[in-house]
Design an enzyme around this catalytic site. Structure first.
Site, short mmCIF file in Angstrom:
data_model
loop_
_atom_site.label_atom_id
_atom_site.label_comp_id
_atom_site.label_asym_id
_atom_site.label_seq_id
_atom_site.Cartn_x
_atom_site.Cartn_y
_atom_site.Cartn_z
N ASP A 99 108.68 7.62 -45.33
CA ASP A 99 109.14 7.18 -44.00
C ASP A 99 109.32 5.67 -43.83
OD1 ASP A 99 108.74 9.87 -43.71
OD2 ASP A 99 107.19 9.73 -42.18
N LYS A 144 112.09 15.66 -42.62
CA LYS A 144 111.03 16.46 -41.98
C LYS A 144 111.07 16.28 -40.47
CE LYS A 144 107.63 12.86 -43.22
NZ LYS A 144 107.14 12.39 -41.93
N CYS A 162 101.22 10.19 -41.93
CA CYS A 162 102.08 10.95 -42.85
C CYS A 162 101.69 10.82 -44.32
CB CYS A 162 103.54 10.56 -42.63
SG CYS A 162 104.13 11.05 -40.99
#
Length: 196
Positions: free
Chosen positions: A11, A97, A141
């Site tokens: 990310d 995601k 995450c």
């Protein structure tokens, strides 16, 4: 037979960096270390995988629909793009995601590539046994992804010099939990020793 290794970058998107809608403090400071790992993996022809939040405009993940977070990384928005200084290789595998209105999408193992192949299947199809994880954020995450990777029977390393968390306390707790589960925090010097 040499172990196949993969770099998993979590990310590194504009919205999670300074100036974005949900910035991780000092997230931009890990771009240079991440690029160092990317260059090394590229030189070895080992796979590089980049996960991204890719949310719909309306999702239970956002505060506006009862979730925890302000709007961020809406699919195809500028904020959802990878940071422009991140030097992803041309053959990077991108997995997305949080793509539906009911998904939070913390773990990259809940993500899929453009062919709808889940991350675990993708990695196993590449013969990957060891995963090195860096990016954002340590306490959310990355933690979720690392723990999922262990459940999928990968050997997992956490790149502590190429990761940032939202807060020091929750990041320390995440690292402690990862260590308890057998995930080793390493820096680039230790990485080079491991990879020979």
């Amino acid at each position: 037979m040499k172990k196949q290794r993969a770099l998993l970058i979590i990310d590194m998107q504009i919205d999670f960096c300074p100036g974005g809608s949900l910035p991780v403090p000092k997230a931009d400071l890990i771009i240079k270390p991440l690029n160092r790992y990317i260059a090394f993996f590229k030189s070895k022809k080992w796979p590089v995988v980049a996960s991204r939040d890719w949310h719909p405009p309306i999702t239970k993940h956002f505060k506006s629909s009862g979730g925890l977070w302000p709007e961020h990384c809406v699919a195809r928005s500028k904020g959802a793009q990878f940071h422009p200084k991140l030097k992803l290789p041309s053959n990077v595998k991108i997995v997305s995601k949080g793509t539906t209105p009911i998904e939070d999408g913390y773990s990259a193992f809940d993500s899929r590539d453009q062919n709808k192949k889940k991350l675990s299947r993708l990695l196993k199809s590449l013969g990957v046994k060891e995963i090195f994880i860096g990016g954002l954020a340590t306490d959310y995450c990355i933690r979720a992804t690392a723990l999922s990777a262990m459940k999928e029977n990968f050997t997992v390393y956490f790149l502590k010099d190429a990761s940032k968390g939202i807060s020091a306390k929750t990041s320390q707790d995440a690292i402690k939990l990862m260590k308890e589960k057998g995930i080793e925090p390493i820096d680039f010097t230790k990485f080079r020793k491991i990879t020979g």
